[in-house]
Design a protein around this motif. Structure first.
Motif, PDB file in Angstrom:
ATOM      1  N   ARG A 213       0.845  -1.081   0.044  1.00  0.00           N
ATOM      2  CA  ARG A 213       0.059   0.225  -0.002  1.00  0.00           C
ATOM      3  C   ARG A 213       0.740   1.096  -0.055  1.00  0.00           C
ATOM      4  NH1 ARG A 213      -5.195   1.747   1.191  1.00  0.00           N
ATOM      5  NH2 ARG A 213      -5.830  -0.660   1.793  1.00  0.00           N
ATOM      6  N   LYS A 214       2.130   1.218   0.772  1.00  0.00           N
ATOM      7  CA  LYS A 214       2.813   2.521   0.807  1.00  0.00           C
ATOM      8  C   LYS A 214       3.261   2.839  -0.473  1.00  0.00           C
ATOM      9  CE  LYS A 214       6.719   4.447   3.300  1.00  0.00           C
ATOM     10  NZ  LYS A 214       7.092   5.094   2.229  1.00  0.00           N
ATOM     11  N   ASN A 217       0.515   4.143  -2.884  1.00  0.00           N
ATOM     12  CA  ASN A 217       0.424   5.699  -2.578  1.00  0.00           C
ATOM     13  C   ASN A 217       1.490   6.414  -3.173  1.00  0.00           C
ATOM     14  OD1 ASN A 217      -2.045   4.655  -1.263  1.00  0.00           O
ATOM     15  ND2 ASN A 217      -1.138   4.880   0.774  1.00  0.00           N
ATOM     16  N   ASP A 218       2.743   6.142  -2.794  1.00  0.00           N
ATOM     17  CA  ASP A 218       3.648   6.764  -3.465  1.00  0.00           C
ATOM     18  C   ASP A 218       3.658   6.942  -4.960  1.00  0.00           C
ATOM     19  OD1 ASP A 218       4.827   7.040  -0.836  1.00  0.00           O
ATOM     20  OD2 ASP A 218       6.237   5.790  -1.018  1.00  0.00           O
ATOM     21  N   SER A 221       0.700   9.215  -6.058  1.00  0.00           N
ATOM     22  CA  SER A 221       1.000  10.801  -6.169  1.00  0.00           C
ATOM     23  C   SER A 221       1.890  11.161  -7.154  1.00  0.00           C
ATOM     24  CB  SER A 221       1.987  11.058  -4.759  1.00  0.00           C
ATOM     25  OG  SER A 221       1.342  11.012  -3.747  1.00  0.00           O
ATOM     26  N   ILE A 339      -6.098  10.690  -4.102  1.00  0.00           N
ATOM     27  CA  ILE A 339      -6.509  10.215  -2.933  1.00  0.00           C
ATOM     28  C   ILE A 339      -8.175  10.164  -2.788  1.00  0.00           C
ATOM     29  CG2 ILE A 339      -6.512  10.389  -0.415  1.00  0.00           C
ATOM     30  CD1 ILE A 339      -3.771   9.596  -1.169  1.00  0.00           C
ATOM     31  N   MET A 342      -9.074   7.218  -5.197  1.00  0.00           N
ATOM     32  CA  MET A 342      -8.953   5.921  -4.642  1.00  0.00           C
ATOM     33  C   MET A 342     -10.027   5.661  -3.721  1.00  0.00           C
ATOM     34  SD  MET A 342      -5.671   4.545  -2.625  1.00  0.00           S
ATOM     35  CE  MET A 342      -5.736   2.656  -2.110  1.00  0.00           C
TER      36      MET A 342
END
Length: 632
Positions: A213-214, A217-218, A221, A339, A342
């Motif tokens: 997930r990290k 998310n990166d 962006s 975000i 998502m």
């Protein structure tokens, strides 16, 4: 053995080599310094000082004869020479000097000569020229030997041996220094590799190898920034496996892990080189699809994923059919940030999941309103329970032929300030999603039991109280303890409480469900299987379920007169119930014709608007009172 064990062993070996090399290097270096010091600073220095003291004594002696030195100066030089010889003869620090060839003999001769001539030197002023010359010659005869000892301290065999030892130690020092440097470099390399590996692990899922997930998310962006620059769209796909917990419970976690790995592989085949798939956690995956112009490419990807996940997964010769709910949202069509996009995809996925929908579902504005409603209700529900804003309504269950009320079903109602009356199904769904099922369930049970006990205390006809239990409440909560507590605090006899569950709730974990139902039956409460006919229970399971009644779903009752299939279905249910010694309650009886048809088929109990709508406790009290008066 696991790979991390070998990595640890290798790292330990490198550290050991580094420590040993460092220790040995230090020791070799110390030994070299000691030899150099002993040879150069001790031995050669001592030899040089001996020759220097000898020359100064002889020189002072000669000058005294010519009247250029005093007797005291001669005595001082004599004593200095004697002290030097004594030090070289006995001192531990000058031991290496005595190892020089003939050095021991020379020191003995010097000491003997000094002792023999001591008195004469003391009486030096009274010596005649012949005797003085003799003393001078005797000491001067030893000077060549002293000089040779000094030369040997620099160039002799002992010095050569020391130099060879130093050279050998320097070679060994260099060897271990290289080992120290190599092990140090290896240690640094391992640290860098491990740091890189840990960084990779922190960004990837250990089971599937997919980004986590990290990382997702990166990447999201960066994709958002690129999309703004290139004025392109991108889509987010949130994929959730349906029934994954059931697969784990039925076939074991090994099967679940293999399924997740297989799903990861299939999803990677579905995406293009510019797309990214990640495991977001549990049985949830995410896909970022870049560089699209409209929803058509997102739909094509959704189709590919659906087809890929519809292929059976084989585990230990057992075919498992993975089912997934997929939510899709586009940026910037659906939201102003990645975000939020998502979050929209997540909403679309849950909409598909709540509809038992296998496939993909695009986000729309209605979902946002639904999500907002859920958020508002979720925030308000805990306060509604505390402030007693929830109310139970009651709908009668009657004998179809006589109209006598035999039981009532408790139905939760909530009058919200913004949305008005909230139906029971939605209240239960909200309670499940905010984790308030236990508190909510206990409140419903206690309130329903209290009301039934109050009717009994008022002398009204004894009826059973039916309380619905949702799937989450049934499987996850401690239902047994909640029922026991409700009966204990209200004083209601267990036989007047019926716990109603649906087929789907039971079939999620059939073995556990049978245990729970068995424990409930041992408490003395009755059990009803609601919405019968809409689930997927089998006859073999029906025989194992310790229920006392079946409730036919209203959809089969309302079209009873128009669809022959419904007639045959209800007939089959009644025959099944009779063979299992179960009572049958038909839900949704709204017309007189429905009642007559059910009577003709042999159904004895019904529930629906024909008999009574759901009503507050006060109205149901009046209805029961009326029945009491009619029976008097």
């Amino acid at each position: 053995m696991p790979s991390h064990f070998y990595r640890l062993m290798f790292l330990s070996l490198i550290v050991a080599v580094f420590v040993v090399s460092a220790y040995v290097t230090f020791m070799k270096h110390s030994e070299t310094l000691r030899l150099v010091t002993a040879s150069s600073k001790t031995t050669t220095w001592a030899a040089s000082e001996l020759e220097s003291d000898m020359l100064k004594f002889l020189y002072t002696f000669e000058l005294y004869e010519t009247g250029n030195r005093t007797h005291d100066e001669v005595l001082l030089r004599y004593e200095l020479l004697w002290g030097r010889v004594n030090m070289l003869k006995t001192g531990d620090e000058t031991q290496r000097f005595r190892l020089i060839k003939d050095a021991e003999t020379l020191l003995t001769r010097l000491l003997t000569t000094l002792n023999r001539n001591e008195q004469m030197v003391l009486d030096f002023p009274s010596l005649n020229a012949t005797l003085a010359k003799k003393i001078h010659q005797e000491f001067a005869s030893l000077l060549p030997s002293v000089r040779q000892a000094n030369i040997d301290s620099f160039l002799g065999p002992q010095r050569l041996d020391d130099l060879l030892k130093v050279h050998k130690l320097q070679k060994e020092f260099g060897f271990f220094l290289i080992g120290l440097l190599l092990s140090g470099l290896a240690f640094i390399a391992i640290i860098l590799i491990e740091s890189t590996r840990h960084k990779m692990q922190s960004l990837h899922d250990s089971l599937t190898g997919l980004p986590n997930r990290k990382y997702f998310n990166d990447r999201l962006s960066l994709v958002e920034i690129n999309s703004i620059k290139k004025r392109q769209k991108f889509s987010i796909h949130i994929i959730d496996l349906n029934g994954f917990k059931s697969i784990n419970d039925t076939y074991g976690h090994a099967a679940g892990d293999q399924l997740l790995k297989e799903v990861a592989i299939r999803l990677q085949y579905c995406i293009s080189a510019d797309d990214m798939v990640a495991r977001l956690g549990g049985d949830e995956f995410g896909i970022i699809q870049e560089g699209i112009n409209d929803s058509s490419r997102a739909a094509l990807l959704g189709d590919r994923v659906c087809k890929a996940l519809s292929i059976p997964f084989c585990f230990n010769d057992i075919n498992i059919y993975p089912r997934a709910s997929i939510g899709i949202s586009l940026y910037p069509d659906d939201a102003n940030s990645a975000i939020d996009t998502m979050g929209n995809a997540d909403m679309a996925m849950y909409r598909a999941k709540s509809s038992n929908y296998f496939g993909y579902n695009f986000f729309d504005s209605v979902m946002y309103e639904d999500a907002l409603r859920l958020k508002i209700l979720g925030n308000a529900l805990p306060h509604a329970i505390i402030r007693n804003e929830l109310t139970l309504y009651y709908q009668s269950i009657v004998d179809i032929q006589t109209g006598i009320i035999t039981g009532v079903e408790a139905l939760i109602r909530w009058e919200h300030s913004r949305y008005g009356f909230i139906a029971a199904r939605e209240i239960i769904s909200v309670a499940e999603q905010i984790g308030q099922t236990t508190h909510f369930n206990e409140w419903v049970l206690k309130t329903a039991c209290t009301q039934n006990k109050q009717w009994q205390d008022e002398g009204l006809p004894f009826v059973y109280m039916s309380v619905n239990v949702s799937q989450v409440m049934f499987i996850q909560d401690d239902l047994i303890a909640s029922v026991q507590h409700a009966l204990a605090v209200t004083g209601l006899a267990a036989k007047y409480l019926t716990i109603e569950i649906t087929e789907d709730s039971i079939m999620v974990e059939i073995d556990r469900a049978i245990d729970i139902l068995g424990n409930l039956k041992r408490l003395g409460v009755s059990l009803a299987l609601g919405d019968f006919g809409t689930g997927y229970s089998s006859l073999s399971h029906m025989k194992e379920l310790p229920v006392q009644r079946l409730k036919i779903n209203h959809s089969f009752v309302q079209d009873l007169n128009e669809d022959p299939k419904d007639t045959r279905f209800i007939t089959t249910i009644l025959q099944l119930a009779q063979s299992l010694d179960l009572n049958v309650v038909a839900e949704g009886v709204e017309t007189e014709q429905n009642r007559l048809d059910l009577l003709e088929l042999g159904c004895h109990f019904g529930q629906g608007y024909l008999f009574a709508i759901p009503m507050p406790a006060l109205h149901m009290t009046a209805l029961l009172l009326k029945q009491k008066d009619g029976m008097a």
